[in-house]
Design an enzyme around this catalytic site. Structure first.
Site, PDB file in Angstrom:
ATOM      1  N   ARG A 186      -9.321   0.894   8.936  1.00 53.24           N
ATOM      2  CA  ARG A 186      -8.784  -0.414   9.292  1.00 53.24           C
ATOM      3  C   ARG A 186      -9.743  -1.210  10.167  1.00 53.24           C
ATOM      4  O   ARG A 186      -9.427  -2.323  10.551  1.00 53.24           O
ATOM      5  CB  ARG A 186      -7.497  -0.181  10.074  1.00 53.24           C
ATOM      6  CG  ARG A 186      -6.326  -1.038   9.654  1.00 53.24           C
ATOM      7  CD  ARG A 186      -5.173  -0.595  10.541  1.00 53.24           C
ATOM      8  NE  ARG A 186      -3.973  -1.323  10.317  1.00 53.24           N
ATOM      9  CZ  ARG A 186      -2.967  -0.893   9.574  1.00 53.24           C
ATOM     10  NH1 ARG A 186      -3.050   0.230   8.907  1.00 53.24           N
ATOM     11  NH2 ARG A 186      -1.878  -1.604   9.480  1.00 53.24           N
ATOM     12  N   LYS A 242       0.833  -1.215   0.000  1.00 55.98           N
ATOM     13  CA  LYS A 242       0.000   0.000   0.000  1.00 55.98           C
ATOM     14  C   LYS A 242       0.861   1.255   0.000  1.00 55.98           C
ATOM     15  O   LYS A 242       0.627   2.175  -0.776  1.00 55.98           O
ATOM     16  CB  LYS A 242      -0.920   0.045   1.232  1.00 55.98           C
ATOM     17  CG  LYS A 242      -1.840  -1.159   1.375  1.00 55.98           C
ATOM     18  CD  LYS A 242      -2.671  -1.067   2.648  1.00 55.98           C
ATOM     19  CE  LYS A 242      -1.861  -1.079   3.928  1.00 55.98           C
ATOM     20  NZ  LYS A 242      -1.437  -2.409   4.403  1.00 55.98           N
ATOM     21  N   ARG A 278      11.741  -1.356  11.259  1.00 54.34           N
ATOM     22  CA  ARG A 278      10.545  -1.145  12.075  1.00 54.34           C
ATOM     23  C   ARG A 278      10.488  -2.159  13.201  1.00 54.34           C
ATOM     24  O   ARG A 278      10.724  -3.340  12.999  1.00 54.34           O
ATOM     25  CB  ARG A 278       9.289  -1.247  11.198  1.00 54.34           C
ATOM     26  CG  ARG A 278       8.947   0.067  10.552  1.00 54.34           C
ATOM     27  CD  ARG A 278       7.820  -0.065   9.562  1.00 54.34           C
ATOM     28  NE  ARG A 278       6.621  -0.664  10.123  1.00 54.34           N
ATOM     29  CZ  ARG A 278       5.457  -0.710   9.481  1.00 54.34           C
ATOM     30  NH1 ARG A 278       5.367  -0.181   8.268  1.00 54.34           N
ATOM     31  NH2 ARG A 278       4.423  -1.271  10.035  1.00 54.34           N
ATOM     32  N   ARG A 292       0.202  -9.006  13.508  1.00 53.65           N
ATOM     33  CA  ARG A 292      -0.437  -8.026  12.607  1.00 53.65           C
ATOM     34  C   ARG A 292      -1.310  -8.713  11.567  1.00 53.65           C
ATOM     35  O   ARG A 292      -2.365  -8.196  11.194  1.00 53.65           O
ATOM     36  CB  ARG A 292       0.634  -7.147  11.955  1.00 53.65           C
ATOM     37  CG  ARG A 292       1.160  -6.085  12.941  1.00 53.65           C
ATOM     38  CD  ARG A 292       2.548  -5.609  12.593  1.00 53.65           C
ATOM     39  NE  ARG A 292       2.623  -4.990  11.304  1.00 53.65           N
ATOM     40  CZ  ARG A 292       3.719  -5.020  10.524  1.00 53.65           C
ATOM     41  NH1 ARG A 292       4.801  -5.654  10.930  1.00 53.65           N
ATOM     42  NH2 ARG A 292       3.728  -4.414   9.378  1.00 53.65           N
ATOM     43  N   ARG A 302      12.099  -6.125   4.287  1.00 58.43           N
ATOM     44  CA  ARG A 302      12.043  -4.737   3.822  1.00 58.43           C
ATOM     45  C   ARG A 302      13.074  -3.836   4.480  1.00 58.43           C
ATOM     46  O   ARG A 302      13.367  -2.760   3.964  1.00 58.43           O
ATOM     47  CB  ARG A 302      10.636  -4.170   3.868  1.00 58.43           C
ATOM     48  CG  ARG A 302      10.099  -3.780   5.207  1.00 58.43           C
ATOM     49  CD  ARG A 302       8.730  -3.115   4.999  1.00 58.43           C
ATOM     50  NE  ARG A 302       7.948  -3.099   6.210  1.00 58.43           N
ATOM     51  CZ  ARG A 302       6.653  -2.797   6.238  1.00 58.43           C
ATOM     52  NH1 ARG A 302       6.009  -2.514   5.142  1.00 58.43           N
ATOM     53  NH2 ARG A 302       6.006  -2.783   7.377  1.00 58.43           N
TER      54      ARG A 302
HETATM   55  P1  ADP Z   1       1.278  -2.189   7.994  1.00 57.15           P
HETATM   56  O1  ADP Z   1       0.144  -2.052   7.010  1.00 57.15           O
HETATM   57  O2  ADP Z   1       2.541  -2.693   7.358  1.00 57.15           O
HETATM   58  O3  ADP Z   1       0.926  -2.994   9.217  1.00 57.15           O
HETATM   59  P2  ADP Z   1       1.037   0.617   8.835  1.00 57.15           P
HETATM   60  O4  ADP Z   1       2.128   1.583   8.719  1.00 57.15           O
HETATM   61  O5  ADP Z   1      -0.189   0.843   8.004  1.00 57.15           O
HETATM   62  O6  ADP Z   1       1.696  -0.784   8.530  1.00 57.15           O
HETATM   63  O7  ADP Z   1       0.555   0.516  10.372  1.00 57.15           O
HETATM   64  C1  ADP Z   1       1.459   0.275  11.404  1.00 57.15           C
HETATM   65  C2  ADP Z   1       0.743   0.276  12.762  1.00 57.15           C
HETATM   66  O8  ADP Z   1       0.143   1.565  12.983  1.00 57.15           O
HETATM   67  C3  ADP Z   1      -0.422  -0.705  12.894  1.00 57.15           C
HETATM   68  O9  ADP Z   1       0.011  -1.993  13.275  1.00 57.15           O
HETATM   69  C4  ADP Z   1      -1.248  -0.026  13.996  1.00 57.15           C
HETATM   70  O10 ADP Z   1      -0.703  -0.214  15.275  1.00 57.15           O
HETATM   71  C5  ADP Z   1      -1.103   1.454  13.658  1.00 57.15           C
HETATM   72  N1  ADP Z   1      -2.169   1.935  12.749  1.00 57.15           N
HETATM   73  C6  ADP Z   1      -1.980   2.441  11.494  1.00 57.15           C
HETATM   74  N2  ADP Z   1      -3.154   2.784  10.945  1.00 57.15           N
HETATM   75  C7  ADP Z   1      -4.114   2.458  11.853  1.00 57.15           C
HETATM   76  C8  ADP Z   1      -5.532   2.543  11.881  1.00 57.15           C
HETATM   77  N3  ADP Z   1      -6.219   3.035  10.847  1.00 57.15           N
HETATM   78  N4  ADP Z   1      -6.180   2.118  12.997  1.00 57.15           N
HETATM   79  C9  ADP Z   1      -5.521   1.626  14.040  1.00 57.15           C
HETATM   80  N5  ADP Z   1      -4.191   1.514  14.092  1.00 57.15           N
HETATM   81  C10 ADP Z   1      -3.483   1.929  13.017  1.00 57.15           C
END
Ligand code: ADP
Length: 185
Positions: free
Chosen positions: A88, A13, A131, A142, A127
């Protein structure tokens, strides 16, 4: 045009959202990036969410929704955007509908990137962004959180229309080509 880029962790994404931003001039709004920036800068929000991101769980809906609502008020997002990592949960999708309705906007395309689990784990482990949530254990958490809390968002948009499923396996350019076919028919 308002686009939601959806999919499990490691689906690509962020990579595709950045390409859409640079080549199609549609700014990207990534909740994950926003949280990581807040953590890096040790803001009050960053201190609040750090342990949650480290654990692989989701930040509470209210916190995320407020962050997105404030961000969407910025002038750079007035003419459309790509949402990456939001919504999400179904509650977030409903909140987004209310936010958009109040602005006379709608979701023009919901695009989910489809990638098999084994490929996702491999991509995340490789990657190399350093992180704290990219360890094998946190990746499994996750993916579970995705299946239980996030995947239902697909049904929400499938029922509403503007839903597209895209094969997320291939080169970055191939996948970007598939997205362009949807965004610029
Ligand atoms: P990925 O899709 O690789 O898991 P992201 O950068 O989208 O990585 O998200 C990393 C973390 O940030 C998630 O595991 C969560 O803890 C938090 N997060 C991101 N977006 C949301 C969201 N919309 N709602 C709740 N938590 C979020």
């Amino acid at each position: 045009m308002n686009i939601i880029l959806f999919g499990p962790p490691g689906a690509g994404k962020g990579t595709q959202a950045k390409l859409i931003q640079s080549e199609l001039n549609l700014p990207q709004l990534s909740t994950g990036d926003m949280f990581r920036n807040n953590i890096k800068n040790e803001t009050p929000l960053g201190l609040k969410v750090k342990s949650i991101l480290d654990s692989g769980q989701l930040v509470g809906d209210e916190v995320v929704v407020e962050l997105v609502e404030d961000a969407l008020d910025k002038p750079e997002f007035a003419n459309g955007y790509v949402l990456d990592g939001f919504p999400r949960t179904v509650a977030q999708a409903e909140a987004l509908d209310n936010i958009l309705e109040a602005r006379g906007q709608k979701v023009d395309a919901f695009i989910t990137l489809e990638v098999p689990d084994e490929t996702l784990v491999g991509r995340l482990l490789n990657r190399g962004e350093g992180r704290t949530d990219d360890t094998e254990e946190k990746i499994r958490i996750r993916l579970d959180v995705y299946k239980n809390e996030t995947a239902p968002v697909m049904n929400y948009y499938r029922d509403k229309g503007a839903y597209h499923a895209v094969d997320g396996v291939g080169t970055i350019d191939e996948i970007f080509g598939r997205l362009k076919d949807i965004i610029q028919p």
